[in-house]
Design a protein around this motif. Structure first.
Motif, PDB file in Angstrom:
ATOM      1  N   ALA A   1       0.748  -1.228  -0.025  1.00 20.43           N
ATOM      2  CA  ALA A   1       0.186   0.057  -0.056  1.00 20.43           C
ATOM      3  C   ALA A   1       0.817   1.198  -0.008  1.00 20.43           C
ATOM      4  N   SER A   2       1.967   1.116  -0.789  1.00 15.26           N
ATOM      5  CA  SER A   2       2.826   2.606  -0.968  1.00 15.26           C
ATOM      6  C   SER A   2       3.020   2.838  -2.286  1.00 15.26           C
ATOM      7  N   GLY A   3       3.100   4.014  -2.575  1.00 18.45           N
ATOM      8  CA  GLY A   3       3.036   4.455  -4.004  1.00 18.45           C
ATOM      9  C   GLY A   3       1.591   4.707  -4.426  1.00 18.45           C
ATOM     10  N   ALA A   4       1.754   5.013  -5.963  1.00 20.05           N
ATOM     11  CA  ALA A   4       0.275   4.991  -6.552  1.00 20.05           C
ATOM     12  C   ALA A   4      -0.705   3.943  -6.208  1.00 20.05           C
ATOM     13  N   LYS A   5      -1.994   4.334  -6.111  1.00 16.86           N
ATOM     14  CA  LYS A   5      -2.883   3.337  -5.868  1.00 16.86           C
ATOM     15  C   LYS A   5      -3.299   2.528  -7.028  1.00 16.86           C
ATOM     16  N   PRO A   6      -3.717   1.310  -6.882  1.00 20.79           N
ATOM     17  CA  PRO A   6      -3.942   0.631  -8.068  1.00 20.79           C
ATOM     18  C   PRO A   6      -4.987   1.096  -8.958  1.00 20.79           C
ATOM     19  N   THR A   7      -4.828   1.105 -10.225  1.00 21.01           N
ATOM     20  CA  THR A   7      -6.022   1.622 -11.148  1.00 21.01           C
ATOM     21  C   THR A   7      -6.962   0.565 -11.286  1.00 21.01           C
ATOM     22  N   LEU A   8      -8.235   0.827 -11.862  1.00 15.28           N
ATOM     23  CA  LEU A   8      -9.114  -0.111 -12.244  1.00 15.28           C
ATOM     24  C   LEU A   8      -8.735  -1.111 -13.157  1.00 15.28           C
ATOM     25  N   HIS A   9      -7.946  -0.604 -14.092  1.00 14.45           N
ATOM     26  CA  HIS A   9      -7.219  -1.827 -15.226  1.00 14.45           C
ATOM     27  C   HIS A   9      -6.355  -2.730 -14.413  1.00 14.45           C
ATOM     28  N   MET A  10      -5.536  -2.162 -13.427  1.00 17.40           N
ATOM     29  CA  MET A  10      -4.605  -3.218 -12.578  1.00 17.40           C
ATOM     30  C   MET A  10      -5.312  -3.950 -11.990  1.00 17.40           C
ATOM     31  N   ALA A  11      -6.565  -3.605 -10.990  1.00 25.88           N
ATOM     32  CA  ALA A  11      -7.177  -4.374 -10.478  1.00 25.88           C
ATOM     33  C   ALA A  11      -7.825  -5.629 -11.249  1.00 25.88           C
TER      34      ALA A  11
ATOM     35  N   ASP B   1     -15.203  17.188 -17.146  1.00 20.45           N
ATOM     36  CA  ASP B   1     -14.228  17.715 -16.251  1.00 20.45           C
ATOM     37  C   ASP B   1     -12.820  18.350 -16.649  1.00 20.45           C
ATOM     38  N   ALA B   2     -12.668  19.638 -16.549  1.00 20.60           N
ATOM     39  CA  ALA B   2     -11.257  20.037 -17.066  1.00 20.60           C
ATOM     40  C   ALA B   2     -10.154  19.335 -16.388  1.00 20.60           C
ATOM     41  N   LEU B   3     -10.263  18.830 -15.311  1.00 15.99           N
ATOM     42  CA  LEU B   3      -8.956  18.220 -14.588  1.00 15.99           C
ATOM     43  C   LEU B   3      -8.934  16.877 -14.992  1.00 15.99           C
ATOM     44  N   LEU B   4      -9.737  16.170 -15.820  1.00 18.37           N
ATOM     45  CA  LEU B   4      -9.513  14.870 -16.217  1.00 18.37           C
ATOM     46  C   LEU B   4      -8.292  14.777 -16.813  1.00 18.37           C
ATOM     47  N   ASP B   5      -7.662  13.668 -16.555  1.00 20.72           N
ATOM     48  CA  ASP B   5      -6.287  13.298 -17.078  1.00 20.72           C
ATOM     49  C   ASP B   5      -6.194  12.422 -18.419  1.00 20.72           C
ATOM     50  N   SER B   6      -7.026  11.452 -18.326  1.00 22.93           N
ATOM     51  CA  SER B   6      -6.934  10.486 -19.222  1.00 22.93           C
ATOM     52  C   SER B   6      -8.089   9.637 -19.509  1.00 22.93           C
ATOM     53  N   GLU B   7      -8.370   9.070 -20.375  1.00 21.91           N
ATOM     54  CA  GLU B   7      -9.512   8.087 -20.845  1.00 21.91           C
ATOM     55  C   GLU B   7      -9.660   6.871 -19.760  1.00 21.91           C
ATOM     56  N   GLU B   8      -8.794   6.544 -19.146  1.00 16.60           N
ATOM     57  CA  GLU B   8      -8.439   5.536 -17.960  1.00 16.60           C
ATOM     58  C   GLU B   8      -9.206   6.150 -16.754  1.00 16.60           C
ATOM     59  N   GLN B   9      -8.766   7.269 -16.569  1.00 14.64           N
ATOM     60  CA  GLN B   9      -9.317   8.005 -15.438  1.00 14.64           C
ATOM     61  C   GLN B   9     -10.742   8.110 -15.548  1.00 14.64           C
ATOM     62  N   LEU B  10     -11.217   8.628 -16.739  1.00 14.57           N
ATOM     63  CA  LEU B  10     -12.512   8.571 -16.815  1.00 14.57           C
ATOM     64  C   LEU B  10     -13.218   7.324 -16.429  1.00 14.57           C
ATOM     65  N   GLU B  11     -12.996   6.204 -17.089  1.00 14.23           N
ATOM     66  CA  GLU B  11     -13.601   4.914 -17.153  1.00 14.23           C
ATOM     67  C   GLU B  11     -13.454   4.564 -15.442  1.00 14.23           C
ATOM     68  N   GLU B  12     -12.648   5.015 -14.662  1.00 13.63           N
ATOM     69  CA  GLU B  12     -12.273   4.495 -13.378  1.00 13.63           C
ATOM     70  C   GLU B  12     -13.647   5.508 -12.628  1.00 13.63           C
ATOM     71  N   ARG B  13     -13.733   6.563 -12.909  1.00 10.49           N
ATOM     72  CA  ARG B  13     -14.824   7.235 -12.393  1.00 10.49           C
ATOM     73  C   ARG B  13     -16.185   6.779 -12.594  1.00 10.49           C
ATOM     74  N   VAL B  14     -16.363   6.456 -14.131  1.00 14.70           N
ATOM     75  CA  VAL B  14     -17.703   5.916 -14.462  1.00 14.70           C
ATOM     76  C   VAL B  14     -17.979   4.707 -13.568  1.00 14.70           C
ATOM     77  N   ALA B  15     -17.125   3.755 -13.467  1.00 13.02           N
ATOM     78  CA  ALA B  15     -16.970   2.313 -12.865  1.00 13.02           C
ATOM     79  C   ALA B  15     -17.478   2.748 -11.441  1.00 13.02           C
ATOM     80  N   ALA B  16     -16.974   3.638 -10.720  1.00 17.68           N
ATOM     81  CA  ALA B  16     -17.104   3.944  -9.350  1.00 17.68           C
ATOM     82  C   ALA B  16     -18.668   4.595  -9.223  1.00 17.68           C
ATOM     83  N   ARG B  17     -19.087   5.292 -10.107  1.00 15.84           N
ATOM     84  CA  ARG B  17     -20.244   6.058 -10.220  1.00 15.84           C
ATOM     85  C   ARG B  17     -21.450   4.908 -10.148  1.00 15.84           C
ATOM     86  N   MET B  18     -21.273   3.817 -11.347  1.00 18.64           N
ATOM     87  CA  MET B  18     -22.132   3.065 -11.412  1.00 18.64           C
ATOM     88  C   MET B  18     -22.013   1.906 -10.236  1.00 18.64           C
ATOM     89  N   GLY B  19     -21.015   1.655  -9.700  1.00 16.70           N
ATOM     90  CA  GLY B  19     -20.882   0.608  -8.266  1.00 16.70           C
ATOM     91  C   GLY B  19     -21.644   1.426  -7.331  1.00 16.70           C
TER      92      GLY B  19
END
Length: 304
Positions: free
Chosen positions: A40-50, A117-135
């Motif tokens: 649990a150090s460094g960057a948190k796992p992405t949805l793709h990584m999970a 969102d103007a601060l959106l970094d990537s398509e992967e981040q977008l999909e993570e947010r969508v998945a979290a919202r649907m969850g």
């Protein structure tokens, strides 16, 4: 939650007889990334990584199901606290000023909203947010689902987020949700004029012990209100909104009217598709004349 996620990865990896390097090769990352996740150090796992870890370790979606809780840790404390309150609430009352509330959004509508969102970094981040919202919507299908009361500003119905097809599907989702026993949907029409919640959206949560919290949100801010005296003020504001909004049945009529009026063309073929169909019809008509001798002049279609 990141520590819990990491411990589960380590336990599954050891049970599978894999080294960190071997698991890294299976998930296409370096072994040090597996070390970071397990510790649990460094960057948190992405949805793709999970998802990749879940497949590599045959975890039967355990890691994917844990991931939203890890993702949540990136939010400010007050935001995480609001999410925790929402998961325990027995009643959720919402006023939505600009977009359909997340609990009732379709996946395509959510993607269209979150992509703004103007601060959106990537398509992967977008999909993570969508998945979290649907969850977060899954709670509405559980036996202990909360009572949900939503007041939508008319602007929510009129603003074509994601285009006509997406909006039509979203409005159909609202109609389906309103038919459920523990969900009520009202529309606050433009002709009611100004009101006390015009600055943004408002949510009031009732917790199992009867206490309440409020949450206000604008385009670039959110505020959690827990002080009972202040929450009571927002409760009064919400009750006033419900009082001036259209009754539920009239509200559903307005949603249907918006769906059929503003977005009735959602299923109309594109111009290129229309040309292709017209050409096909002409070819069929020509073959018919050759087989039958005379052609008939079609009557104009009186439908608009």
């Amino acid at each position: 939650m990141a520590a819990l996620f990491g411990s589960r990865v380590r336990r599954l990896r050891l049970a599978a007889g894999l080294t960190q390097a071997e698991l890294g090769r299976r998930t296409h990352v370096v072994s040090t990334r597996i070390t970071q996740i397990e510790r649990a150090s460094g960057a948190k796992p992405t949805l793709h990584m999970a998802r990749a870890l879940d497949v590599a370790l045959n975890a039967d979606d355990l890691l994917v199901e844990l991931w939203p809780y890890v993702y949540r840790e990136a939010f400010p404390n007050w935001s995480r606290l609001f999410m925790e309150y929402s998961e325990r609430a027995v009643s959720i009352r919402q006023y939505a000023a600009h977009v359909v509330p997340g609990l009732l959004q379709t996946e395509d509508y959510a993607r269209a909203v979150l992509s703004l969102d103007a601060l959106l970094d990537s398509e992967e981040q977008l999909e993570e947010r969508v998945a979290a919202r649907m969850g977060r919507q899954e709670r509405l299908s559980t036996p202990d689902r909360p009572e949900l009361w939503v007041v939508l500003d008319e602007a929510v119905l009129r603003r074509p987020i994601g285009g006509p097809a997406v909006m039509r599907e979203q409005l159909e989702r609202l109609l389906d949700a309103a038919a459920e026993r523990r969900t009520t949907v009202q529309v606050l029409p433009f002709d009611q004029g100004g009101h006390e919640a015009m600055g943004g959206s408002l949510t009031i949560l009732t917790l199992p012990d009867g206490s309440e919290v409020a949450y206000t949100e604008g385009s670039d801010y959110g505020q959690l209100i827990e002080e009972p005296a202040n929450v009571s003020r927002y409760t009064v504001i919400y009750d006033r909104l419900r009082a001036v909004a259209l009754p539920p049945l009239m509200s559903l009529d307005m949603i249907r009217s918006a769906m059929e009026g503003n977005y009735r063309g959602a299923n109309v073929p594109s111009p290129s598709e229309q040309r292709r169909l017209a050409q096909k019809q002409l070819q069929q008509s020509g073959r018919g004349r050759l087989r039958g001798g005379r052609g008939r002049t079609p009557r104009p279609d009186p439908r608009p």
